[in-house]
Design a protein around this motif. Structure first.
Motif, PDB file in Angstrom:
ATOM      1  N   LEU A   1     -28.728  38.010 -53.160  1.00  0.00           N
ATOM      2  CA  LEU A   1     -29.140  36.936 -52.270  1.00  0.00           C
ATOM      3  C   LEU A   1     -28.417  36.964 -50.932  1.00  0.00           C
ATOM      4  CD1 LEU A   1     -29.568  34.034 -54.851  1.00  0.00           C
ATOM      5  CD2 LEU A   1     -31.284  35.588 -53.916  1.00  0.00           C
ATOM      6  N   ARG A   2     -27.342  37.735 -50.825  1.00  0.00           N
ATOM      7  CA  ARG A   2     -26.695  37.907 -49.527  1.00  0.00           C
ATOM      8  C   ARG A   2     -27.625  38.644 -48.562  1.00  0.00           C
ATOM      9  NH1 ARG A   2     -21.411  40.824 -51.819  1.00  0.00           N
ATOM     10  NH2 ARG A   2     -23.164  41.941 -52.810  1.00  0.00           N
ATOM     11  N   SER A   3     -28.455  39.515 -49.103  1.00  0.00           N
ATOM     12  CA  SER A   3     -29.420  40.241 -48.279  1.00  0.00           C
ATOM     13  C   SER A   3     -30.439  39.277 -47.678  1.00  0.00           C
ATOM     14  CB  SER A   3     -30.127  41.312 -49.117  1.00  0.00           C
ATOM     15  OG  SER A   3     -31.139  41.945 -48.373  1.00  0.00           O
ATOM     16  N   GLU A   4     -30.943  38.341 -48.479  1.00  0.00           N
ATOM     17  CA  GLU A   4     -31.901  37.369 -47.955  1.00  0.00           C
ATOM     18  C   GLU A   4     -31.255  36.501 -46.880  1.00  0.00           C
ATOM     19  OE1 GLU A   4     -35.085  33.952 -49.412  1.00  0.00           O
ATOM     20  OE2 GLU A   4     -34.143  35.277 -50.875  1.00  0.00           O
ATOM     21  N   ALA A   5     -29.978  36.138 -47.066  1.00  0.00           N
ATOM     22  CA  ALA A   5     -29.278  35.347 -46.053  1.00  0.00           C
ATOM     23  C   ALA A   5     -29.211  36.108 -44.725  1.00  0.00           C
ATOM     24  CB  ALA A   5     -27.880  34.990 -46.537  1.00  0.00           C
ATOM     25  N   ARG A   6     -28.953  37.413 -44.798  1.00  0.00           N
ATOM     26  CA  ARG A   6     -28.917  38.223 -43.568  1.00  0.00           C
ATOM     27  C   ARG A   6     -30.291  38.271 -42.910  1.00  0.00           C
ATOM     28  NH1 ARG A   6     -25.411  41.379 -46.883  1.00  0.00           N
ATOM     29  NH2 ARG A   6     -27.141  42.730 -47.523  1.00  0.00           N
ATOM     30  N   HIS A   7     -31.338  38.370 -43.716  1.00  0.00           N
ATOM     31  CA  HIS A   7     -32.694  38.363 -43.165  1.00  0.00           C
ATOM     32  C   HIS A   7     -32.984  37.051 -42.456  1.00  0.00           C
ATOM     33  CE1 HIS A   7     -33.997  41.446 -46.465  1.00  0.00           C
ATOM     34  NE2 HIS A   7     -33.317  42.005 -45.499  1.00  0.00           N
ATOM     35  N   LEU A   8     -32.580  35.930 -43.072  1.00  0.00           N
ATOM     36  CA  LEU A   8     -32.808  34.620 -42.448  1.00  0.00           C
ATOM     37  C   LEU A   8     -32.108  34.535 -41.096  1.00  0.00           C
ATOM     38  CD1 LEU A   8     -32.423  32.271 -45.562  1.00  0.00           C
ATOM     39  CD2 LEU A   8     -34.520  32.646 -44.239  1.00  0.00           C
ATOM     40  N   ASP A   9     -30.874  35.025 -41.027  1.00  0.00           N
ATOM     41  CA  ASP A   9     -30.150  35.022 -39.751  1.00  0.00           C
ATOM     42  C   ASP A   9     -30.872  35.875 -38.708  1.00  0.00           C
ATOM     43  OD1 ASP A   9     -28.037  33.331 -40.453  1.00  0.00           O
ATOM     44  OD2 ASP A   9     -26.823  34.970 -41.270  1.00  0.00           O
TER      45      ASP A   9
ATOM     46  N   PHE B   1     -37.489  29.196 -39.657  1.00  0.00           N
ATOM     47  CA  PHE B   1     -37.064  29.735 -40.949  1.00  0.00           C
ATOM     48  C   PHE B   1     -35.937  28.846 -41.465  1.00  0.00           C
ATOM     49  CE2 PHE B   1     -38.887  33.176 -38.594  1.00  0.00           C
ATOM     50  CZ  PHE B   1     -39.512  33.987 -39.529  1.00  0.00           C
ATOM     51  N   PRO B   2     -35.783  28.722 -42.781  1.00  0.00           N
ATOM     52  CA  PRO B   2     -34.589  28.034 -43.288  1.00  0.00           C
ATOM     53  C   PRO B   2     -33.335  28.744 -42.796  1.00  0.00           C
ATOM     54  CG  PRO B   2     -36.189  28.411 -45.051  1.00  0.00           C
ATOM     55  CD  PRO B   2     -36.662  29.202 -43.866  1.00  0.00           C
ATOM     56  N   LEU B   3     -32.274  27.986 -42.629  1.00  0.00           N
ATOM     57  CA  LEU B   3     -31.016  28.571 -42.177  1.00  0.00           C
ATOM     58  C   LEU B   3     -30.034  28.616 -43.338  1.00  0.00           C
ATOM     59  CD1 LEU B   3     -30.624  26.794 -38.731  1.00  0.00           C
ATOM     60  CD2 LEU B   3     -31.381  29.140 -39.163  1.00  0.00           C
ATOM     61  N   PRO B   4     -29.391  29.759 -43.566  1.00  0.00           N
ATOM     62  CA  PRO B   4     -28.422  29.844 -44.664  1.00  0.00           C
ATOM     63  C   PRO B   4     -27.139  29.100 -44.314  1.00  0.00           C
ATOM     64  CG  PRO B   4     -28.441  31.890 -43.427  1.00  0.00           C
ATOM     65  CD  PRO B   4     -29.526  31.037 -42.837  1.00  0.00           C
ATOM     66  N   SER B   5     -26.508  28.526 -45.326  1.00  0.00           N
ATOM     67  CA  SER B   5     -25.212  27.880 -45.134  1.00  0.00           C
ATOM     68  C   SER B   5     -24.107  28.916 -45.341  1.00  0.00           C
ATOM     69  CB  SER B   5     -25.046  26.729 -46.122  1.00  0.00           C
ATOM     70  OG  SER B   5     -24.813  27.243 -47.430  1.00  0.00           O
ATOM     71  N   ALA B   6     -22.878  28.454 -45.277  1.00  0.00           N
ATOM     72  CA  ALA B   6     -21.752  29.352 -45.537  1.00  0.00           C
ATOM     73  C   ALA B   6     -21.604  29.650 -47.022  1.00  0.00           C
ATOM     74  CB  ALA B   6     -20.462  28.738 -44.997  1.00  0.00           C
ATOM     75  N   MET B   7     -22.324  28.877 -47.851  1.00  0.00           N
ATOM     76  CA  MET B   7     -22.223  29.043 -49.304  1.00  0.00           C
ATOM     77  C   MET B   7     -23.239  30.082 -49.788  1.00  0.00           C
ATOM     78  SD  MET B   7     -21.819  25.009 -50.334  1.00  0.00           S
ATOM     79  CE  MET B   7     -21.790  25.391 -52.089  1.00  0.00           C
ATOM     80  N   VAL B   8     -22.904  31.334 -49.568  1.00  0.00           N
ATOM     81  CA  VAL B   8     -23.791  32.429 -49.961  1.00  0.00           C
ATOM     82  C   VAL B   8     -22.979  33.456 -50.742  1.00  0.00           C
ATOM     83  CG1 VAL B   8     -25.286  34.292 -49.161  1.00  0.00           C
ATOM     84  CG2 VAL B   8     -25.243  32.118 -47.929  1.00  0.00           C
ATOM     85  N   THR B   9     -23.468  33.792 -51.915  1.00  0.00           N
ATOM     86  CA  THR B   9     -22.879  34.863 -52.715  1.00  0.00           C
ATOM     87  C   THR B   9     -24.011  35.763 -53.188  1.00  0.00           C
ATOM     88  OG1 THR B   9     -23.059  33.749 -54.869  1.00  0.00           O
ATOM     89  CG2 THR B   9     -21.104  33.242 -53.525  1.00  0.00           C
TER      90      THR B   9
ATOM     91  N   LEU C   1     -27.749  31.283 -53.035  1.00  0.00           N
ATOM     92  CA  LEU C   1     -28.081  31.113 -51.626  1.00  0.00           C
ATOM     93  C   LEU C   1     -28.384  29.633 -51.382  1.00  0.00           C
ATOM     94  CD1 LEU C   1     -28.903  31.979 -48.763  1.00  0.00           C
ATOM     95  CD2 LEU C   1     -31.164  32.584 -49.670  1.00  0.00           C
ATOM     96  N   VAL C   2     -27.579  29.005 -50.545  1.00  0.00           N
ATOM     97  CA  VAL C   2     -27.818  27.617 -50.148  1.00  0.00           C
ATOM     98  C   VAL C   2     -28.349  27.643 -48.722  1.00  0.00           C
ATOM     99  CG1 VAL C   2     -26.806  25.342 -49.783  1.00  0.00           C
ATOM    100  CG2 VAL C   2     -25.982  26.786 -51.652  1.00  0.00           C
ATOM    101  N   GLU C   3     -29.515  27.052 -48.521  1.00  0.00           N
ATOM    102  CA  GLU C   3     -30.146  27.060 -47.205  1.00  0.00           C
ATOM    103  C   GLU C   3     -30.670  25.678 -46.870  1.00  0.00           C
ATOM    104  OE1 GLU C   3     -33.037  30.124 -47.852  1.00  0.00           O
ATOM    105  OE2 GLU C   3     -34.337  28.833 -49.020  1.00  0.00           O
ATOM    106  N   THR C   4     -31.043  25.476 -45.621  1.00  0.00           N
ATOM    107  CA  THR C   4     -31.543  24.179 -45.191  1.00  0.00           C
ATOM    108  C   THR C   4     -32.845  23.834 -45.904  1.00  0.00           C
ATOM    109  OG1 THR C   4     -32.653  25.257 -43.330  1.00  0.00           O
ATOM    110  CG2 THR C   4     -30.487  24.293 -42.917  1.00  0.00           C
ATOM    111  N   PHE C   5     -33.037  22.542 -46.133  1.00  0.00           N
ATOM    112  CA  PHE C   5     -34.270  22.072 -46.764  1.00  0.00           C
ATOM    113  C   PHE C   5     -35.314  21.858 -45.673  1.00  0.00           C
ATOM    114  CE2 PHE C   5     -37.079  18.634 -48.181  1.00  0.00           C
ATOM    115  CZ  PHE C   5     -37.547  19.181 -49.368  1.00  0.00           C
ATOM    116  N   GLU C   6     -36.447  22.487 -45.831  1.00  0.00           N
ATOM    117  CA  GLU C   6     -37.508  22.393 -44.834  1.00  0.00           C
ATOM    118  C   GLU C   6     -38.689  21.616 -45.402  1.00  0.00           C
ATOM    119  OE1 GLU C   6     -37.170  23.494 -41.784  1.00  0.00           O
ATOM    120  OE2 GLU C   6     -35.271  24.560 -42.089  1.00  0.00           O
ATOM    121  N   THR C   7     -39.173  20.672 -44.629  1.00  0.00           N
ATOM    122  CA  THR C   7     -40.294  19.842 -45.073  1.00  0.00           C
ATOM    123  C   THR C   7     -41.609  20.411 -44.544  1.00  0.00           C
ATOM    124  OG1 THR C   7     -40.104  18.393 -43.141  1.00  0.00           O
ATOM    125  CG2 THR C   7     -38.840  17.792 -45.115  1.00  0.00           C
ATOM    126  N   GLY C   8     -42.692  20.028 -45.190  1.00  0.00           N
ATOM    127  CA  GLY C   8     -44.015  20.440 -44.743  1.00  0.00           C
ATOM    128  C   GLY C   8     -44.973  20.596 -45.906  1.00  0.00           C
TER     129      GLY C   8
END
Length: 323
Positions: free
Chosen positions: A61-69, A84-92, A96-103
Motif C-alpha cells: 500500500l506504500r506504492s498506492e500512496a506514492r501514486h496518490l502523491d 484524488f484522495p490524499l494519503p496521510s503520514a500513516m502509511v505502511t 493506507l490512511v487517506e482523506t475521505f472523499e464525498t460524492g
C-alpha cells in the motif's frame, strides 16, 4: 485501506504454483518437439511476469500512496475539477490512511438525464488524455466504481461566483474524484511512439498498418502474414461510421484476433488499450456524441505539447480551473 492478513503469502504461493505448471508445460513441449521449445511456452512465462508485477505492486500500500502523491502533483492546477484522495503520514506496507472523499458514483449518472452529463463526459476524456499524453502516469482501473462525482458551488471570489450572485443563480459545478490508484501504467518512449502509431492507423481504419503497429509491440510472432491478412479483412469491411458508433466491439474483435494468433503485447500497452475502451463505454453513455478515437485524431499528427493543448484547451469546450 487495510491489507488482509496472509494475502501476500497466498498470492506468492499462487504464483509459485503457476510457475511450476508453466515449467512443467514447457518440459512436455520440449519432449514432444525433441528438445525444441515453443513460442506458446515463452508467452506463458511472459504472461505470468506481466500479471505478477502489478499484483505484487498493489499489495504494497506504500506504492498506492506514492501514486496518490504523484497524481495530486500532476493535477494540482486542475484541483477544482479533478481530485484524488490524499494519503496521510500513516502509511505502511499493510495500511493506507487517506482523506475521505464525498460524492456519488458516476454510474448513478449513466442511466439518467442530467444537466451535468456532457460536462462529466468531457472532463473524463480530458483527464484521461492528460494522463496518457502529458503525464505518462495513467490510472489503469478507470471503471465507474472508481469515480465519484461531487457537485460544488463556485469558489468565493471567482468570476462564476460573482455572476451567480448577480443573477441570483444556484450554480453547481461537477467535480470528479478518482479512487483506487493501486494499478497504474507508465509507457516507455518507444511504447508511447508505437501506441501513437497504433491509434493513428486505427482512426484511419488501415487494417494492414494496424497489424504492423501491433506487431511492433510483439517480440515474436508465429504467422505475421496471416495476422496482417485477417486484420485487413476485419477493417476493410467496416465503414468509418461503424468505428465511431461501435468502438468497443471493433477493438474487442481486434483483441480476439491478437489472441488467436498468439501475439504477446506488453501488459502496459494492453492496459492502455483496455482503459481506452472502458472510458469510451461510460463516457459515451453520458454523452452519446463523444468519441475518444475522434478526439485522438486531434493530437496524433502534432508534437506532444501541441497534442495536449489542442485536446484540452480547444477540444470539446474548455473549462477554467478558477471555479
Amino acid at each position: 485501506k487495510v491489507r488482509h492478513p496472509g494475502v501476500k503469502d497466498s498470492i506468492e504461493l499462487d504464483f509459485e504454483l503457476l510457475n511450476f505448471l508453466a515449467a512443467a508445460s514447457e518440459r512436455m513441449v520440449r519432449f514432444w518437439n525433441k528438445g525444441k521449445s515453443s513460442l506458446a511456452s515463452a508467452q506463458i512465462k511472459e504472461s505470468l511476469m506481466q500479471f505478477g508485477a502489478p499484483m505484487r505492486e498493489q499489495i504494497d500500500l506504500r506504492s498506492e500512496a506514492r501514486h496518490l502523491d504523484s497524481f495530486a502533483q500532476n493535477f494540482k492546477w486542475w484541483w477544482a475539477r479533478v481530485r484524488f484522495p490524499l494519503p496521510s503520514a500513516m502509511v505502511t506496507e499493510d495500511i493506507l490512511v487517506e482523506t475521505f472523499e464525498t460524492g456519488d458514483h458516476i454510474s448513478d449518472y449513466l442511466d439518467k438525464e442530467s444537466e451535468h452529463n456532457r460536462s462529466l463526459a468531457n472532463l473524463g476524456l480530458k483527464t484521461y488524455l492528460k494522463m496518457l499524453i502529458q503525464d505518462n502516469l495513467i490510472h489503469a482501473d478507470l471503471h465507474p466504481g472508481n469515480i465519484l462525482v461531487h457537485l460544488d458551488s463556485p469558489r468565493e471570489g471567482s468570476f462564476m461566483k460573482k455572476v451567480a450572485d448577480t443573477l441570483g443563480l444556484d450554480i453547481e459545478i461537477p467535480r470528479i474524484v478518482l479512487l483506487d490508484v493501486g494499478m497504474t501504467t507508465r509507457l516507455t518512449e518507444a511504447e508511447q511512439g508505437n501506441l501513437v502509431r497504433f491509434f493513428d492507423t486505427l482512426t484511419r481504419m488501415d487494417g494492414h498498418h494496424i497489424a504492423e503497429s501491433i506487431l511492433s509491440f510483439a517480440e515474436a510472432v508465429d504467422d505475421a502474414t496471416g495476422f496482417k491478412r485477417e486484420m485487413r479483412a476485419l477493417f476493410d469491411k467496416l465503414e468509418p461510421e461503424q468505428l465511431r458508433k461501435n468502438t468497443q466491439e471493433i477493438i474487442g474483435d481486434m483483441m480476439d484476433t491478437i489472441r488467436e494468433h498468439n501475439i504477446q503485447i506488453p501488459g502496459v500497452v494492453s492496459n492502455v488499450i483496455i482503459s481506452t475502451v472502458v472510458l469510451e463505454g461510460w463516457s459515451s453513455k453520458l454523452d452519446p456524441s463523444i468519441r475518444i478515437l475522434e478526439s485522438l485524431k486531434q493530437f496524433l499528427p502534432e508534437s506532444v505539447e501541441e497534442r495536449l493543448r489542442t485536446v484540452i484547451e480547444r477540444g470539446h469546450g474548455g473549462f477554467s480551473t478558477e471555479n
